[in-house]
Motif scaffolding. Structure first.
Motif, PDB file in Angstrom:
ATOM      1  N   SER A 291      -0.104   5.927  -2.784  1.00 32.86           N
ATOM      2  CA  SER A 291       0.451   5.774  -4.130  1.00 32.86           C
ATOM      3  C   SER A 291       0.272   7.036  -4.981  1.00 32.86           C
ATOM      4  O   SER A 291       0.906   7.171  -6.025  1.00 32.86           O
ATOM      5  CB  SER A 291      -0.186   4.576  -4.836  1.00 32.86           C
ATOM      6  OG  SER A 291      -1.571   4.795  -5.004  1.00 32.86           O
ATOM      7  N   GLU A 292      -0.557   7.982  -4.535  1.00 34.42           N
ATOM      8  CA  GLU A 292      -0.746   9.240  -5.255  1.00 34.42           C
ATOM      9  C   GLU A 292       0.393  10.226  -5.000  1.00 34.42           C
ATOM     10  O   GLU A 292       0.464  11.262  -5.641  1.00 34.42           O
ATOM     11  CB  GLU A 292      -2.071   9.883  -4.842  1.00 34.42           C
ATOM     12  CG  GLU A 292      -3.292   9.053  -5.177  1.00 34.42           C
ATOM     13  CD  GLU A 292      -4.567   9.694  -4.672  1.00 34.42           C
ATOM     14  OE1 GLU A 292      -4.755  10.906  -4.913  1.00 34.42           O
ATOM     15  OE2 GLU A 292      -5.369   8.996  -4.031  1.00 34.42           O
ATOM     16  N   LEU A 293       1.271   9.909  -4.050  1.00 31.79           N
ATOM     17  CA  LEU A 293       2.366  10.799  -3.681  1.00 31.79           C
ATOM     18  C   LEU A 293       3.666  10.374  -4.339  1.00 31.79           C
ATOM     19  O   LEU A 293       3.862   9.204  -4.660  1.00 31.79           O
ATOM     20  CB  LEU A 293       2.550  10.809  -2.160  1.00 31.79           C
ATOM     21  CG  LEU A 293       1.384  11.362  -1.355  1.00 31.79           C
ATOM     22  CD1 LEU A 293       1.600  11.090   0.122  1.00 31.79           C
ATOM     23  CD2 LEU A 293       1.229  12.839  -1.609  1.00 31.79           C
ATOM     24  N   GLN A 294       4.562  11.357  -4.522  1.00 29.48           N
ATOM     25  CA  GLN A 294       5.882  11.100  -5.074  1.00 29.48           C
ATOM     26  C   GLN A 294       6.914  11.870  -4.254  1.00 29.48           C
ATOM     27  O   GLN A 294       6.608  12.957  -3.761  1.00 29.48           O
ATOM     28  CB  GLN A 294       5.966  11.568  -6.522  1.00 29.48           C
ATOM     29  CG  GLN A 294       5.049  10.864  -7.459  1.00 29.48           C
ATOM     30  CD  GLN A 294       5.117  11.463  -8.855  1.00 29.48           C
ATOM     31  OE1 GLN A 294       5.776  12.455  -9.094  1.00 29.48           O
ATOM     32  NE2 GLN A 294       4.424  10.839  -9.790  1.00 29.48           N
TER      33      GLN A 294
ATOM     34  N   LEU B 299       9.641  13.030   1.503  1.00 27.49           N
ATOM     35  CA  LEU B 299      11.001  12.545   1.349  1.00 27.49           C
ATOM     36  C   LEU B 299      11.021  11.115   0.830  1.00 27.49           C
ATOM     37  O   LEU B 299      11.841  10.757  -0.005  1.00 27.49           O
ATOM     38  CB  LEU B 299      11.752  12.603   2.686  1.00 27.49           C
ATOM     39  CG  LEU B 299      11.970  13.984   3.291  1.00 27.49           C
ATOM     40  CD1 LEU B 299      12.687  13.862   4.630  1.00 27.49           C
ATOM     41  CD2 LEU B 299      12.757  14.873   2.350  1.00 27.49           C
ATOM     42  N   GLU B 300      10.111  10.298   1.352  1.00 33.34           N
ATOM     43  CA  GLU B 300      10.071   8.890   0.966  1.00 33.34           C
ATOM     44  C   GLU B 300       8.646   8.382   1.091  1.00 33.34           C
ATOM     45  O   GLU B 300       7.945   8.708   2.048  1.00 33.34           O
ATOM     46  CB  GLU B 300      10.989   8.096   1.908  1.00 33.34           C
ATOM     47  CG  GLU B 300      11.085   6.633   1.622  1.00 33.34           C
ATOM     48  CD  GLU B 300      11.995   5.909   2.616  1.00 33.34           C
ATOM     49  OE1 GLU B 300      11.921   4.671   2.642  1.00 33.34           O
ATOM     50  OE2 GLU B 300      12.743   6.565   3.341  1.00 33.34           O
ATOM     51  N   CYS B 301       8.205   7.604   0.101  1.00 29.90           N
ATOM     52  CA  CYS B 301       6.881   6.979   0.196  1.00 29.90           C
ATOM     53  C   CYS B 301       6.930   5.605  -0.456  1.00 29.90           C
ATOM     54  O   CYS B 301       7.430   5.444  -1.550  1.00 29.90           O
ATOM     55  CB  CYS B 301       5.800   7.850  -0.432  1.00 29.90           C
ATOM     56  SG  CYS B 301       6.074   8.292  -2.131  1.00 29.90           S
ATOM     57  N   LYS B 302       6.430   4.629   0.285  1.00 37.42           N
ATOM     58  CA  LYS B 302       6.358   3.251  -0.206  1.00 37.42           C
ATOM     59  C   LYS B 302       4.931   2.767  -0.006  1.00 37.42           C
ATOM     60  O   LYS B 302       4.479   2.585   1.114  1.00 37.42           O
ATOM     61  CB  LYS B 302       7.329   2.354   0.567  1.00 37.42           C
ATOM     62  CG  LYS B 302       8.771   2.666   0.336  1.00 37.42           C
ATOM     63  CD  LYS B 302       9.657   1.723   1.108  1.00 37.42           C
ATOM     64  CE  LYS B 302      11.115   2.068   0.884  1.00 37.42           C
ATOM     65  NZ  LYS B 302      11.999   1.250   1.704  1.00 37.42           N
TER      66      LYS B 302
ATOM     67  N   SER C 192       3.669  -0.117  -0.746  1.00 32.87           N
ATOM     68  CA  SER C 192       3.558  -1.512  -0.319  1.00 32.87           C
ATOM     69  C   SER C 192       3.560  -1.639   1.202  1.00 32.87           C
ATOM     70  O   SER C 192       2.863  -2.485   1.760  1.00 32.87           O
ATOM     71  CB  SER C 192       4.694  -2.346  -0.916  1.00 32.87           C
ATOM     72  OG  SER C 192       5.951  -1.831  -0.490  1.00 32.87           O
ATOM     73  N   THR C 193       4.322  -0.791   1.895  1.00 38.01           N
ATOM     74  CA  THR C 193       4.376  -0.836   3.357  1.00 38.01           C
ATOM     75  C   THR C 193       3.642   0.332   4.002  1.00 38.01           C
ATOM     76  O   THR C 193       3.637   0.460   5.220  1.00 38.01           O
ATOM     77  CB  THR C 193       5.841  -0.816   3.834  1.00 38.01           C
ATOM     78  OG1 THR C 193       6.475   0.369   3.345  1.00 38.01           O
ATOM     79  CG2 THR C 193       6.587  -2.034   3.363  1.00 38.01           C
ATOM     80  N   LYS C 194       3.038   1.201   3.183  1.00 36.92           N
ATOM     81  CA  LYS C 194       2.329   2.405   3.657  1.00 36.92           C
ATOM     82  C   LYS C 194       3.253   3.295   4.491  1.00 36.92           C
ATOM     83  O   LYS C 194       2.825   3.910   5.460  1.00 36.92           O
ATOM     84  CB  LYS C 194       1.074   2.043   4.425  1.00 36.92           C
ATOM     85  CG  LYS C 194       0.082   1.310   3.568  1.00 36.92           C
ATOM     86  CD  LYS C 194      -1.277   1.363   4.140  1.00 36.92           C
ATOM     87  CE  LYS C 194      -2.206   0.631   3.204  1.00 36.92           C
ATOM     88  NZ  LYS C 194      -3.412   1.280   2.957  1.00 36.92           N
ATOM     89  N   LYS C 195       4.514   3.345   4.080  1.00 30.57           N
ATOM     90  CA  LYS C 195       5.503   4.163   4.778  1.00 30.57           C
ATOM     91  C   LYS C 195       5.603   5.515   4.087  1.00 30.57           C
ATOM     92  O   LYS C 195       5.845   5.593   2.887  1.00 30.57           O
ATOM     93  CB  LYS C 195       6.860   3.463   4.752  1.00 30.57           C
ATOM     94  CG  LYS C 195       7.959   4.224   5.436  1.00 30.57           C
ATOM     95  CD  LYS C 195       9.264   3.449   5.377  1.00 30.57           C
ATOM     96  CE  LYS C 195      10.376   4.205   6.040  1.00 30.57           C
ATOM     97  NZ  LYS C 195      11.652   3.471   5.964  1.00 30.57           N
ATOM     98  N   LEU C 196       5.410   6.581   4.863  1.00 32.28           N
ATOM     99  CA  LEU C 196       5.468   7.936   4.335  1.00 32.28           C
ATOM    100  C   LEU C 196       6.329   8.784   5.268  1.00 32.28           C
ATOM    101  O   LEU C 196       5.967   9.000   6.419  1.00 32.28           O
ATOM    102  CB  LEU C 196       4.063   8.527   4.206  1.00 32.28           C
ATOM    103  CG  LEU C 196       3.949   9.951   3.691  1.00 32.28           C
ATOM    104  CD1 LEU C 196       4.537  10.083   2.291  1.00 32.28           C
ATOM    105  CD2 LEU C 196       2.503  10.408   3.693  1.00 32.28           C
ATOM    106  N   ILE C 197       7.474   9.238   4.767  1.00 35.84           N
ATOM    107  CA  ILE C 197       8.395  10.063   5.540  1.00 35.84           C
ATOM    108  C   ILE C 197       8.334  11.475   4.973  1.00 35.84           C
ATOM    109  O   ILE C 197       8.502  11.676   3.764  1.00 35.84           O
ATOM    110  CB  ILE C 197       9.844   9.524   5.470  1.00 35.84           C
ATOM    111  CG1 ILE C 197       9.898   8.059   5.902  1.00 35.84           C
ATOM    112  CG2 ILE C 197      10.779  10.386   6.305  1.00 35.84           C
ATOM    113  CD1 ILE C 197       9.507   7.811   7.326  1.00 35.84           C
ATOM    114  N   LEU C 198       8.103  12.459   5.851  1.00 40.95           N
ATOM    115  CA  LEU C 198       7.928  13.846   5.451  1.00 40.95           C
ATOM    116  C   LEU C 198       8.947  14.743   6.140  1.00 40.95           C
ATOM    117  O   LEU C 198       9.572  14.358   7.127  1.00 40.95           O
ATOM    118  CB  LEU C 198       6.517  14.322   5.836  1.00 40.95           C
ATOM    119  CG  LEU C 198       5.347  13.506   5.311  1.00 40.95           C
ATOM    120  CD1 LEU C 198       4.071  13.885   6.040  1.00 40.95           C
ATOM    121  CD2 LEU C 198       5.191  13.719   3.826  1.00 40.95           C
TER     122      LEU C 198
END
Length: 152
Positions: free
Chosen positions: A39-42, A99-102, A104-110
């Motif tokens: 959640s610290e990422l945008q 690129l994407e961070c959620k 709730s699902t701990k999904k982090l796309i870089l």
């Protein structure tokens, strides 16, 4: 022997079974800005990440304490790679673009594409940033007969 005094330290982990706390007093570790939650990422933020695992689909990258993301093989470099294991090795540190961070699902796309990571153009991170005439880098994510889907 009793030692008194005060020093700065950072907690690296807790072992509940042995009732131990693992800490570091190293100055470089204490002063480093560490991520502890996704959640610290945008989207649009550039972070430093260490490659944990490589396969034919891409790389798993650690960007913080317990924070891992995925870099698709198409987002590793500006050129197309057939065998990313020849170009990258586990343990290497690279700059990555979120690129994407959620959370709730701990999904982090870089992305590790140098053209995106080192771009000086404005980053489009939300729909409101899309106005006519804005020039930015993007990644084509889907091609349809009616148009393109682009991620920024």
């Amino acid at each position: 022997q009793v030692v008194s005094g005060r020093t700065d330290a950072i907690v690296l982990g807790v072992n509940w079974l042995e009732a131990r706390t693992v800490v570091s007093t190293r100055k470089s570790v204490v002063e480093r800005k560490m991520l502890y939650d996704i959640s610290e990422l945008q989207p649009g933020q550039v972070v430093s990440g260490r490659i944990v695992r490589l396969d034919a689909r891409g790389a798993k990258v650690r960007v913080g304490f317990g924070v891992y993301g995925r870099v698709n093989v198409d987002n590793l470099t500006d050129q197309k790679l057939t065998k990313p294991q020849k170009r990258f090795k586990a343990g290497e540190t690279h700059k990555c673009l979120v690129l994407e961070c959620k959370s709730s699902t701990k999904k982090l796309i870089l992305s590790m594409k140098p053209a995106l990571v080192n771009s000086t153009l404005p980053r489009i991170t939300k729909f409101g940033d899309c106005v006519p005439g804005v020039l930015s880098h993007g990644v084509v994510t889907r091609v349809r007969p009616t148009g393109l889907s682009v991620a920024f």
